[in-house]
Scaffold this motif. Structure first.
Motif, PDB file in Angstrom:
ATOM      1  N   THR A   1      19.375   8.585  48.356  1.00  0.00           N
ATOM      2  CA  THR A   1      20.231   9.715  47.899  1.00  0.00           C
ATOM      3  C   THR A   1      20.485   9.775  46.398  1.00  0.00           C
ATOM      4  OG1 THR A   1      22.115   8.646  48.307  1.00  0.00           O
ATOM      5  CG2 THR A   1      21.395  10.174  50.041  1.00  0.00           C
ATOM      6  N   PRO A   2      20.708  10.749  45.853  1.00  0.00           N
ATOM      7  CA  PRO A   2      20.618  10.520  44.217  1.00  0.00           C
ATOM      8  C   PRO A   2      21.876   9.722  43.714  1.00  0.00           C
ATOM      9  CG  PRO A   2      20.714  12.841  44.875  1.00  0.00           C
ATOM     10  CD  PRO A   2      20.731  12.067  46.207  1.00  0.00           C
ATOM     11  N   VAL A   3      22.867   9.573  44.512  1.00  0.00           N
ATOM     12  CA  VAL A   3      24.107   8.532  44.022  1.00  0.00           C
ATOM     13  C   VAL A   3      23.695   7.105  44.087  1.00  0.00           C
ATOM     14  CG1 VAL A   3      26.234   7.879  44.494  1.00  0.00           C
ATOM     15  CG2 VAL A   3      25.846  10.371  44.744  1.00  0.00           C
ATOM     16  N   LEU A   4      22.693   6.856  45.006  1.00  0.00           N
ATOM     17  CA  LEU A   4      22.255   5.435  45.261  1.00  0.00           C
ATOM     18  C   LEU A   4      21.013   5.001  44.993  1.00  0.00           C
ATOM     19  CD1 LEU A   4      23.992   4.664  48.876  1.00  0.00           C
ATOM     20  CD2 LEU A   4      25.089   4.717  46.607  1.00  0.00           C
ATOM     21  N   ARG A   5      20.041   5.665  44.335  1.00  0.00           N
ATOM     22  CA  ARG A   5      18.713   5.486  44.305  1.00  0.00           C
ATOM     23  C   ARG A   5      18.776   4.685  42.959  1.00  0.00           C
ATOM     24  NH1 ARG A   5      16.858  10.417  43.363  1.00  0.00           N
ATOM     25  NH2 ARG A   5      16.453  11.118  45.521  1.00  0.00           N
ATOM     26  N   ARG A   6      18.034   3.386  43.246  1.00  0.00           N
ATOM     27  CA  ARG A   6      17.843   2.495  42.097  1.00  0.00           C
ATOM     28  C   ARG A   6      16.581   2.828  41.170  1.00  0.00           C
ATOM     29  NH1 ARG A   6      20.069  -2.724  42.558  1.00  0.00           N
ATOM     30  NH2 ARG A   6      20.712  -3.742  44.564  1.00  0.00           N
ATOM     31  N   SER A   7      16.981   2.747  39.890  1.00  0.00           N
ATOM     32  CA  SER A   7      15.904   2.804  39.064  1.00  0.00           C
ATOM     33  C   SER A   7      15.255   1.487  38.842  1.00  0.00           C
ATOM     34  CB  SER A   7      16.425   3.378  37.614  1.00  0.00           C
ATOM     35  OG  SER A   7      17.341   2.196  37.206  1.00  0.00           O
ATOM     36  N   ASP A   8      15.815   0.458  39.024  1.00  0.00           N
ATOM     37  CA  ASP A   8      15.048  -1.041  38.863  1.00  0.00           C
ATOM     38  C   ASP A   8      14.516  -1.477  40.201  1.00  0.00           C
ATOM     39  OD1 ASP A   8      14.451  -3.521  38.175  1.00  0.00           O
ATOM     40  OD2 ASP A   8      16.357  -4.249  38.116  1.00  0.00           O
TER      41      ASP A   8
ATOM     42  N   PHE B   1      27.574  10.970  48.874  1.00  0.00           N
ATOM     43  CA  PHE B   1      26.166  10.878  48.458  1.00  0.00           C
ATOM     44  C   PHE B   1      25.524  11.868  47.807  1.00  0.00           C
ATOM     45  CE2 PHE B   1      27.155   7.848  52.258  1.00  0.00           C
ATOM     46  CZ  PHE B   1      27.015   6.626  51.427  1.00  0.00           C
ATOM     47  N   PHE B   2      26.335  13.033  47.681  1.00  0.00           N
ATOM     48  CA  PHE B   2      25.298  14.166  47.114  1.00  0.00           C
ATOM     49  C   PHE B   2      26.372  15.017  46.118  1.00  0.00           C
ATOM     50  CE2 PHE B   2      23.465  13.502  50.981  1.00  0.00           C
ATOM     51  CZ  PHE B   2      21.915  13.716  50.862  1.00  0.00           C
ATOM     52  N   ARG B   3      25.684  15.532  45.301  1.00  0.00           N
ATOM     53  CA  ARG B   3      26.365  16.309  44.118  1.00  0.00           C
ATOM     54  C   ARG B   3      26.090  17.850  44.227  1.00  0.00           C
ATOM     55  NH1 ARG B   3      24.336  12.049  41.276  1.00  0.00           N
ATOM     56  NH2 ARG B   3      25.849  10.417  40.638  1.00  0.00           N
ATOM     57  N   MET B   4      27.055  18.676  44.577  1.00  0.00           N
ATOM     58  CA  MET B   4      27.098  20.108  44.617  1.00  0.00           C
ATOM     59  C   MET B   4      28.169  20.826  44.091  1.00  0.00           C
ATOM     60  SD  MET B   4      25.602  22.295  47.944  1.00  0.00           S
ATOM     61  CE  MET B   4      24.065  21.508  47.863  1.00  0.00           C
ATOM     62  N   THR B   5      28.120  21.918  43.857  1.00  0.00           N
ATOM     63  CA  THR B   5      29.451  22.720  43.482  1.00  0.00           C
ATOM     64  C   THR B   5      30.288  22.947  45.142  1.00  0.00           C
ATOM     65  OG1 THR B   5      28.286  24.845  44.141  1.00  0.00           O
ATOM     66  CG2 THR B   5      28.355  24.150  41.844  1.00  0.00           C
ATOM     67  N   ALA B   6      31.372  23.045  44.718  1.00  0.00           N
ATOM     68  CA  ALA B   6      32.317  23.205  46.016  1.00  0.00           C
ATOM     69  C   ALA B   6      32.001  24.345  46.680  1.00  0.00           C
ATOM     70  CB  ALA B   6      33.745  23.448  45.519  1.00  0.00           C
ATOM     71  N   ALA B   7      31.251  25.569  46.139  1.00  0.00           N
ATOM     72  CA  ALA B   7      31.180  26.693  46.922  1.00  0.00           C
ATOM     73  C   ALA B   7      29.978  26.400  47.895  1.00  0.00           C
ATOM     74  CB  ALA B   7      30.910  27.956  45.918  1.00  0.00           C
TER      75      ALA B   7
END
Length: 594
Positions: A111-118, A220-226
């Motif tokens: 998920t975007p919040v946990l995905r590693r770049s390293d 784990f996800f980012r989105m508007t409240a609506a």
């Protein structure tokens, strides 16, 4: 394009999960029906006719757990009472849930919040695999897997995890493609809703599923409240399934949630506060079992606490508050972009544990305050948290030492599960183990007495049954067993005394009435025998054996026309027993001769 290393290949991981699960339960396939299996499977006529189950009595029998009992009815349709088939299905459910635990942890790490770049410190293969292996190998799961009818808890957990996984998969695809209403994410979303419905029609513990979905979305996800509301509302509406299934049920909710039938339930009237106070040390015990699975017991003699001031209660409460506070603290720390992704995963696992255990360990009084299978669903979150915490201890790098320690832990747990399943291997070993660990509780001694009586060890059975009456003097079943044993020994006076007390303690216990009728009949006290048989017939109007006994009693009174009527009823109710038809022919012949 580079080839994935062996350690990160999905098919290999799924194979390992299946192999470990199969090894851990390799000696469980012949464990007999035990405890509540008797009423739910062995003597349950509803599950013995699949057509009747599907189109007549099945849903009415238990609408709240229809899917669970449907699988039992299918087992009976294809294998009768051959216990191996039931264990094969239970293990398949367990391994499948382990695989879904792996897949859930795997997509969560993506998920975007946990995905590693390293990529050099990538643990996306290790944490899911270790969590799943802990789940399938841990001995605390034996009661949910080896105890056949606890399939209801296991099946609810399977659908519960499947629902969260499908929701996470749908959201992950939406995040990656930016197309929330494309076919593929929509399909996974619909599968999530279907799995949620199935979970709630397997067992009431799935009631918390929508709340876990909300937690998952929030963490784990980012989105508007609506938009969050748009996606969460349909899942949230599934929370109505369990309450709607309870409509028309006149039993207390604690009795509905309970997994033990009235015949074997502990007689207990707990207030909501007493139950809540007791659950603090119960949950602490579940946590101890997850970390250190020792002294497992099918029937704990757990003290009931009536005050928050009791030392075990207050210490357990502090432990649980500290753990809950740790989860919130880790979530807060994980908001730092530089924080290790494992922090949020640990937080999620702990919160999963608390949310899912709340149905059976909060303020809804259930007579039996503790059963190991109740930690089956919460353990999914606990094992994800433990695997992530283990990764943190190695600073997010999967070293050879970390893999070696994990392998040793999983192997030790699997071997312990094999050992625990050997205890489940027979009623004698299981209840002997329970009686040793709960020496002051009547029910284990009673069940041990039953097992001894079935094995023909009447004197030992009598001793255990007497212990059970001393520990539970208001329970009718031990007196019934004592009377039955005396009857087998030919001591009908002692049998009548014990069975009369059993009937007095519980006038609805048909088995005791039948046994008392048998004792009277064998003493040629036929009018008294008839009274008991007729009372039992009112309790069990479809029991062919009772009609046959009444027929025998009429025959002994030389009333062959009435005997023939009851033999006819017995033969109609159970055409598969030749003796009923044979006695009917004899009575009809004798009546014509009169």
């Amino acid at each position: 394009m580079s080839k994935k290393p062996l350690k990160s290949r999905l098919p290999l991981h799924l194979f390992l999960i299946a192999v470990v699960g199969l090894f851990a339960y390799s000696n469980s396939f012949h464990v007999p029906f035990i405890f509540d299996d008797e009423g739910s499977i062995v003597t349950n006529n509803v599950i013995k006719d699949l057509h009747r189950f599907l189109f007549d009595d099945g849903y009415a029998y238990n609408p709240r757990r229809f899917l669970g009992y449907l699988t039992v009815a299918l087992n009976y349709r294809f294998g009768g009472l051959n216990v191996t088939g039931y264990h094969v299905v239970n293990l398949a459910i367990h391994i499948s849930t382990g695989i879904l635990t792996y897949l859930l942890a795997r997509i969560t790490l993506a998920t975007p919040v946990l995905r590693r770049s390293d990529e050099s410190r990538d643990t996306s293969w290790f944490i899911p695999l270790f969590a799943a292996l802990l789940f399938v190998s841990h001995p605390v799961q034996t009661q949910a897997v080896t105890y056949v009818i606890q399939r209801l808890a296991a099946l609810a957990t399977l659908f519960f995890v499947a629902s969260i996984f499908c929701y996470g998969k749908a959201r992950l695809i939406q995040e990656e493609t930016g197309r929330p209403f494309a076919l593929k994410p929509l399909l996974f979303y619909l599968l999530s809703l279907a799995a949620a419905g199935c979970a709630m029609k397997s067992k009431e513990i799935a009631f918390t599923l929508p709340f876990v979905v909300v937690l998952y979305e929030f963490l784990f996800f980012r989105m508007t409240a609506a938009k969050k509301l748009l996606f969460l509302l349909p899942v949230g509406l599934t929370v109505l399934i369990v309450p709607l299934s309870l409509l028309g049920t006149n039993k207390p909710i604690g009795q509905i949630i309970s997994d033990v039938t009235a015949v074997t339930r502990v007689d207990s009237e707990l207030s909501r506060l007493d139950y809540l106070f007791t659950q603090f040390p119960v949950i602490a015990t579940y946590l101890r079992l997850l970390i250190l699975p020792m002294r497992q017991n099918v029937d704990y003699d757990f003290p009931v606490y009536h005050s928050l001031a009791n030392v075990p209660v207050i210490l357990s409460l502090f432990l649980l508050l500290a753990l809950f506070g740790t989860a919130l603290s880790l979530w807060h720390r994980s908001r730092d972009p530089q924080a290790a992704p494992e922090l949020r995963l640990v937080s999620f696992g702990i919160l999963w544990f608390f949310m899912t255990i709340s149905v059976e360990s909060s303020v809804i009084p259930i007579a039996d305050v503790i059963f190991e299978h109740r930690v089956y669903l919460p353990s999914v979150g606990a094992f994800i948290a433990l695997a992530a915490l283990f990764s943190l201890l190695f600073k997010g790098a999967v070293s050879r030492a970390a893999v070696t320690i994990a392998c040793v832990v999983v192997l030790a747990l699997a071997v312990t599960t094999v050992a625990r399943n050997s205890v489940w291997g027979s009623e004698l070993s299981l209840w002997g183990d329970a009686a040793r660990k709960s020496p002051k509780k009547g029910r284990p001694h009673y069940n041990l007495a039953l097992a001894l009586e079935k094995s023909g060890r009447l004197e030992e059975a009598l001793q255990e049954a007497v212990i059970a009456t001393r520990l539970s003097p208001k329970e009718a079943n031990p007196y019934n067993l004592i009377g039955s044993i005396f009857g087998k020994k030919g001591d009908y006076d002692q049998a009548i005394a014990a069975l009369s007390l059993a009937v007095k303690l519980d006038p609805t216990l048909a088995e005791a009435q039948v046994n008392l009728g048998d004792a009277y009949r064998l003493k040629r006290m036929l009018p008294q025998a008839m009274v008991q048989y007729q009372a039992a017939m009112k309790q069990r109007p479809t029991d062919a054996s009772i009609y046959h006994k009444i027929g025998v009693t009429f025959a002994l009174q030389q009333n062959l026309p009435k005997a023939a009527v009851f033999f006819q009823c017995a033969a109609s109710l159970d055409p598969s027993t030749p003796q009923y038809r044979l006695d009917l022919i004899r009575a009809q012949s004798g009546a014509q001769g009169q």
